[in-house]
Design an enzyme around this catalytic site. Structure first.
Site, PDB file in Angstrom:
ATOM      1  N   HIS A   1      -8.154 -55.315  -2.666  1.00 51.26           N
ATOM      2  CA  HIS A   1      -8.003 -54.189  -3.583  1.00 51.26           C
ATOM      3  C   HIS A   1      -7.827 -52.932  -2.739  1.00 51.26           C
ATOM      4  CE1 HIS A   1      -9.357 -56.692  -6.915  1.00 51.26           C
ATOM      5  NE2 HIS A   1     -10.346 -57.117  -6.157  1.00 51.26           N
TER       6      HIS A   1
ATOM      7  N   ARG B   1     -21.662 -62.586  -2.716  1.00 51.80           N
ATOM      8  CA  ARG B   1     -20.276 -62.165  -2.880  1.00 51.80           C
ATOM      9  C   ARG B   1     -19.770 -61.608  -1.559  1.00 51.80           C
ATOM     10  NH1 ARG B   1     -18.319 -61.711  -8.109  1.00 51.80           N
ATOM     11  NH2 ARG B   1     -16.674 -60.243  -7.581  1.00 51.80           N
TER      12      ARG B   1
ATOM     13  N   CYS C   1      -6.589 -61.024  -6.197  1.00 54.82           N
ATOM     14  CA  CYS C   1      -7.913 -61.483  -6.612  1.00 54.82           C
ATOM     15  C   CYS C   1      -7.852 -62.537  -7.720  1.00 54.82           C
ATOM     16  CB  CYS C   1      -8.753 -60.279  -7.026  1.00 54.82           C
ATOM     17  SG  CYS C   1     -10.521 -60.598  -6.994  1.00 54.82           S
TER      18      CYS C   1
END
Lengths: 464, 283
Positions: free
Chosen positions: B219, B152, B116
């Site tokens: 993640h 997002r 990320c």
């Protein structure tokens, strides 16, 4: 003259409309209660807001003497709001609050509908609303609270909320738009929140916190969120720490320093709720009760004697001769505090049930379980039952916790003995009952959606 | 290189080479207190424990603001996680002083995992809106744009890794990013998106793969659900250090297999095995 007339007409129309929407939603609410379709904690408000976007403002304007307190923070909102409502009620202020978890604008609207008469008038004098971190801006656009209690700010469901920085920025804006002399009661030991208070102009700012002697920790954990100075980004120095980033700190670069800022009115009194985090909830509620409502600590303590925790927070339910203790555990900091309670338990902890779902109210992302100190749970619990939609994600996390405590040689064997996965919550419950003794205490650590389901299954019979 | 030859001739290395002491890997964990959102710290635990499961002694070394740049040169495997914007700025300033060491390590083939924010940081630049541009380290041939207005990219993600050793199962994880990353013309993605958004939600690419190094948005933490990827990183670290392949004794991955079966089912990937699902068009 003409203008006054049209004002008058608008006023009458407003009132008619308000009456109409309250009438409609109240009817709908009663019908739904009659048929047992839910507790109506959000959707009556949702209907009212669809009819009229500024519904909450209109009701608040109609009840200008209603004193409104908002409670925000990642953890402890429900407990703090309940503490305040209970004590205010006892002191004769007659208070109400929104349903736990119904903490968006529609939850506030529902609560207003429930407590108003058919004409939109509210008899009670104080409203205590717990508000979701992200909904504060929206709520504050419609009602101007007399006081805001700010508890803490941790990482929680980042998939919904975005970053902590972004939340503090939004809060800052809300505070700057409050009427002058409104009260802010802030956790002075959370760096980001303390800094918000330092920048709040024209407001009456008070900081709660705990004295150094009650803070057990010295070193900052890696997963703590706000360990860098909110003013200048240098690494903060903590002289004492409660947990995560909550503690007494100073900034070696710019001099930001909270060591003399906080007060704790709860010194020396008995805390009806266990755990250090509840000491903060109590300290905050007492400071607000005193500064906003003039209730002195000694009275607060007396009013608190018959207080009962909210559902899912150290809630005890008797089911098939077992004593289930539910502790909502929905984010790393909350979970770690739940583990504190488990570690402090005087009885042996033979069976623990951990439930992990990824439904929308829980957050879709389950990565956060890797920021929980499960090593402590593995050390304390005889057997850990794992359930829920993401049970195997939790099992992987626990497997690594076993590795940390048992060492590599016994890793596999102990994992097999310690961890039992039953994805179905009903199946997990019945097997735990088979594996446990009558009267045994069984600790349950569920996420939000699992807690609601579990309370239903356990049928809500409480024991003392 | 000179440094390395010297290191391999000290007493420790001689004992190590003759089997008197265990093989040893240093896992360099970059900026843990700044770059550790979303449980990314789990990745480091998993790397360490899975290396130790293969009779390698693994040491986790924290490399942060106060650390000398040589710590990066000494690491055998590197990891850096995601961060909030404020922290990402602090790190990017500090990393400028350690950029040469990091770049050299990566060129030498020292494997690394950059998740990320770390992935974005190693690229060429990160543009926020039309006016703000943060320079990256320029190690990865990619850049990131955050228009600030778009939604997002959030949700569970499955991808087919472009690394041949990792073709057995799709890689799964959870992505949550506002930035859209675009690879340079010659850059290789880490994988092709089966479900989810990936780098930018447009070209089906996810992450970047460059000289044993992986940049990715996943993640989960990513290694908790993809043990083969953890083992691949450990294997590469071992190979680069000891110039021989590491025999990867299988570990018990039954929880991992069941965890991904749940997600494969949700994503409609039958068993998740390659070839058993219908490939998306254009792959």
């Amino acid at each position: 003259m003409k203008e006054a007339n049209s004002d008058k007409t608008r006023h009458i129309l407003d009132n008619l409309f308000l009456f109409f929407s309250i009438f409609l939603t109240k009817m709908a609410y009663m019908v739904s209660r009659f048929f047992g379709a839910g507790r109506g904690s959000t959707w009556p408000g949702e209907i009212a807001l669809r009819l009229r976007r500024d519904f909450v403002r209109k009701v608040a304007e109609k009840n200008a003497s209603l004193r409104i307190v908002l409670v925000v923070g990642t953890n402890g909102k429900t407990t703090s709001a309940k503490l305040l409502a209970h004590v205010l009620d006892k002191s004769g202020e007659s208070a109400f609050s929104n349903h736990s978890g119904a903490n968006l604008l529609n939850g506030v609207a529902s609560s207003l509908i429930k407590h108003s008469n058919w004409l939109g008038r509210i008899r009670k004098r104080v409203a205590i609303f717990e508000i979701d971190e992200n909904a504060l801006s929206q709520v504050a656009r419609q009602i101007k609270p007399e006081a805001i209690l700010v508890l803490n700010l941790f990482r929680d469901q980042l998939d919904r909320y975005g970053e902590i920085d972004a939340i503090t920025l939004r809060w800052k804006k809300v505070f700057s738009e409050l009427p002058a002399r409104s009260s802010l009661v802030l956790n002075g030991q959370d760096p980001a929140i303390f800094y918000l208070g330092q920048g709040a102009k024209n407001l009456s700012v008070h900081y709660f916190g705990l004295p150094e002697k009650e803070l057990p920790g010295k070193s900052v954990a890696l997963e703590a969120d706000s360990v860098f100075c909110p003013n200048c980004s240098a690494r903060l120095h903590f002289s004492a720490l409660a947990y995560s980033h909550i503690g007494i700190f100073d900034c070696p670069k710019c001099g930001l320093d909270n060591s003399r800022a906080v007060e704790d009115l709860s010194q020396g009194m008995e805390n009806p709720l266990r755990g250090l985090f509840n000491r903060y909830n109590l300290s905050g509620a007492m400071l607000l009760a005193k500064t906003v409502f003039g209730i002195p600590p000694i009275k607060f303590a007396r009013f608190l004697q018959d207080f009962e925790p909210s559902f899912g927070r150290q809630e005890k339910i008797k089911y098939q001769d077992r004593n289930f203790v539910l502790q909502l555990s929905k984010n790393p900091v909350g979970f770690n505090r739940a583990l504190d309670l488990l570690e402090d338990s005087e009885q042996p902890v033979r069976n623990v049930l951990v439930i992990l779902n990824d439904n929308i109210p829980d957050g879709r992302d389950v990565s956060w379980i890797w920021d929980v100190e499960f090593e402590r749970l593995v050390g304390r619990a005889g057997r850990i039952w794992v359930s829920g939609l993401r049970a195997y994600d939790m099992a992987i996390r626990l497997k690594y916790a076993v590795r940390e405590t048992a060492g590599r040689e016994k890793w596999q064997n102990i994992t097999e003995q310690k961890i039992a996965v039953r994805e179905n919550i009903g199946a997990a419950l019945s097997e735990i009952i088979k594996a446990s003794e009558p009267e045994e205490t069984i600790h349950v650590l569920p996420v939000y959606s699992a807690m609601l389901l579990l309370r239903k299954k356990l049928s809500g019979k409480t024991f003392k | 290189m000179e440094k390395n030859t010297k290191k391999n001739n000290n007493a420790y290395s001689i004992l190590e080479r003759h089997g008197f002491i265990k093989k040893h890997l240093i896992i360099g964990w970059l900026y843990p207190e700044l770059m550790s959102t979303y449980g990314d710290q789990g990745n480091v635990r998993i790397l360490r424990d899975r290396a130790e499961g293969r009779e390698i002694s693994a040491e986790v070394r924290i490399i942060s603001l106060e650390s000398p740049a040589k710590d990066i040169a000494e690491a055998d495997l590197l990891f850096m996680g995601g961060a909030q914007d404020q922290y990402q700025k602090i790190v990017s300033e500090d990393l400028r002083a350690k950029k040469n060491e990091l770049g050299e390590a990566i060129e030498r083939g020292v494997p690394g995992l950059y998740v990320c924010g770390a992935y974005q940081l190693l690229g060429k630049h990160y543009a926020i809106g039309a006016h703000t541009k943060i320079e990256g380290l320029g190690i990865f041939d990619c850049h990131t744009e955050n228009p600030g207005t778009g939604k997002r990219m959030i949700g569970n993600i499955a991808l087919q890794a472009e690394i041949s050793e990792l073709s057995g199962y799709p890689i799964i994880g959870f992505e949550n990013h506002g930035g859209k990353t675009y690879l340079g013309a010659s850059a290789r993605p880490f994988g092709r998106v089966l479900k989810g958004f990936g780098n930018n939600g447009e070209d089906k690419a996810e992450g970047i793969f460059y000289k044993n190094n992986i940049g990715t948005y996943l993640h989960g933490p990513i290694l908790s659900k993809n043990p083969e990827l953890a083992d691949w990183l450990i294997g590469k670290a071992y190979e680069v250090k000891y110039k021989e392949a590491l025999p990867l004794v299988p570990l018990d991955d039954s929880f991992e297999n069941k965890a991904r079966a749940v997600l494969f089912k949700r994503a409609n990937l039958k068993n998740g095995r390659q070839g058993e699902y219908v490939p998306l068009s254009g792959l």
